[in-house]
Enzyme design. Sequence first.
Site, short mmCIF file in Angstrom:
data_model
loop_
_atom_site.label_atom_id
_atom_site.label_comp_id
_atom_site.label_asym_id
_atom_site.label_seq_id
_atom_site.Cartn_x
_atom_site.Cartn_y
_atom_site.Cartn_z
N CYS A 1 0.86 -1.18 0.00
CA CYS A 1 0.00 0.00 0.00
C CYS A 1 0.90 1.24 0.00
O CYS A 1 2.02 1.21 0.49
CB CYS A 1 -0.90 -0.03 1.24
N HIS A 2 0.38 2.35 -0.52
CA HIS A 2 1.17 3.58 -0.57
C HIS A 2 1.60 4.03 0.82
O HIS A 2 2.65 4.67 0.99
CB HIS A 2 0.39 4.69 -1.27
N THR A 3 0.82 3.70 1.85
CA THR A 3 1.18 4.09 3.22
C THR A 3 2.49 3.43 3.65
O THR A 3 3.31 4.05 4.34
CB THR A 3 0.05 3.71 4.20
N HIS B 1 0.78 -3.99 5.89
CA HIS B 1 -0.47 -3.95 6.66
C HIS B 1 -1.69 -4.39 5.86
O HIS B 1 -2.79 -4.42 6.40
CB HIS B 1 -0.69 -2.54 7.24
N GLU B 2 -1.54 -4.72 4.59
CA GLU B 2 -2.64 -5.31 3.81
C GLU B 2 -2.29 -6.77 3.60
O GLU B 2 -1.34 -7.08 2.86
CB GLU B 2 -2.78 -4.63 2.44
N CYS C 1 -11.77 -2.85 19.86
CA CYS C 1 -11.67 -3.54 21.16
C CYS C 1 -13.03 -4.06 21.64
O CYS C 1 -13.10 -4.94 22.49
CB CYS C 1 -11.07 -2.61 22.21
N CYS D 1 -14.82 0.13 24.20
CA CYS D 1 -14.76 1.58 24.39
C CYS D 1 -16.02 2.26 23.85
O CYS D 1 -16.80 1.64 23.13
CB CYS D 1 -13.51 2.14 23.72
N CYS E 1 -16.41 1.91 20.05
CA CYS E 1 -16.83 0.58 19.61
C CYS E 1 -18.29 0.31 19.94
O CYS E 1 -18.98 -0.42 19.21
CB CYS E 1 -15.93 -0.49 20.23
N CYS F 1 -11.79 3.23 17.39
CA CYS F 1 -11.54 2.60 18.70
C CYS F 1 -10.52 3.39 19.52
O CYS F 1 -9.45 3.77 19.03
CB CYS F 1 -11.04 1.18 18.46
N ARG G 1 -6.96 2.45 17.75
CA ARG G 1 -6.92 3.34 16.59
C ARG G 1 -5.50 3.38 16.04
O ARG G 1 -4.52 3.26 16.78
CB ARG G 1 -7.35 4.74 17.03
N CYS H 1 -7.18 -2.65 3.87
CA CYS H 1 -6.83 -1.22 3.97
C CYS H 1 -7.49 -0.42 2.86
O CYS H 1 -8.64 -0.01 2.96
CB CYS H 1 -5.32 -1.01 3.97
N ARG I 1 -2.28 -2.38 -7.11
CA ARG I 1 -1.95 -3.25 -5.99
C ARG I 1 -1.10 -4.40 -6.50
O ARG I 1 -1.43 -5.05 -7.49
CB ARG I 1 -3.21 -3.80 -5.32
#
Length: 372
Positions: free
Chosen positions: A40-42, A62-63, A92, A95, A98, A106, A110, A170, A365
């Site tokens: 991913c670009h992130t 993270h993907e 979670c 909270c 949520c 969250c 988060r 993501c 992707r």
Amino acid sequence: MWVAAAVAWEAGKPLVIEEVEVAPPQKNEVRLKILFTSLCHTDVYFWEAKGQTPLFPRIFGHEAGGIVESVGEGVTDLQPGDHVLPVFTGECKECPHCHSEESNMCDLLRINTDRGVMINDGQSRFSIKGKPIYHFVGTSTFSEYTVTHVGCVAKINPAAPLDKVCVLSCGISTGFGATVNVAKPKKGQTVAIFGLGAVGLAAAEGARVSGASRIIGVDLNPSRFNEAKKFGVTEFVNPKDYDKPVQQVIAEMTNGGVDRSVECTGSVQAMISAFECVHDGWGVAVLVGVPNKDDAFKTHPMNLLNERTLKGTFFGNYKPRSDLPSVVEKYMNKEMELEKFITHAVPFSEINKAFDLMLSGESIRCIIRMDG
């Protein structure tokens, strides 16, 4: 457990496949075997370390899609063998956010891009010869095995192909959800999409699925326009082609403005244009892109008083554990398409090629096969 992982030792330098020790999961954690991960670009943004605090050595990613290998103390809703999507933000389930039907932000889980350790004990689960290797957004999927908080893991249909649905963890969910969950265009309405990267194309896909009559793509890169047709984009506007603000161009094209707009660039000027191009009385603009920290959004208050609505969204307003399984089912039921987002695939040993493809603009992707 010793596994292969792609370690970023310093900003902007090629990742190195290293033998990394992955510790067992602690309380409220799970250890996952990653089968497929996507770039991913992130990941690229934080690997380049532009505009934020660098944290190295680090395992990005993270993907992804994988299988639960083991669970820590207190984990009751996942067990070894479950098929899952790890997610950069969590749920979670305890909270106020949520418990709210209106929020997915969250308090506990988060997204935190600066934290490189686990919440439970402030330690990393990755190490090389005793030296800790930092985590990334609680997922670190550029590793054959990773450890995540249970709240950042969505259990999904085991029949779903992980090499396809991994992209839902993501960018694709972020864009698609921004349209269907937040902008909520009605059938026959007009939608403008600002930015035709992966998130913007997913937003266009959401508009297509919603039955929009016109989907106007706005981008400074004309080479993206042809690809965007596959995602339902019907018309294209390049702001550089005009000597007047693009919001004015779009208003003239649509008899006063579009019904909905979705901004996916992070440019504050694009955000202002996306808001000002929607029709007065009922127009809704949704901001998805992340701006620079010093940016300020400026528009005349009359644009709001004339009944235009401005909204923001995070991860498409999806709660990861509660909602992602149903998004996977949309794909399984052929209600949404994922294959057209996946332009390349490489083995894990060639992970740096995925970065090259992303940086060159060739890839929407790129799927990385962890067994290669």
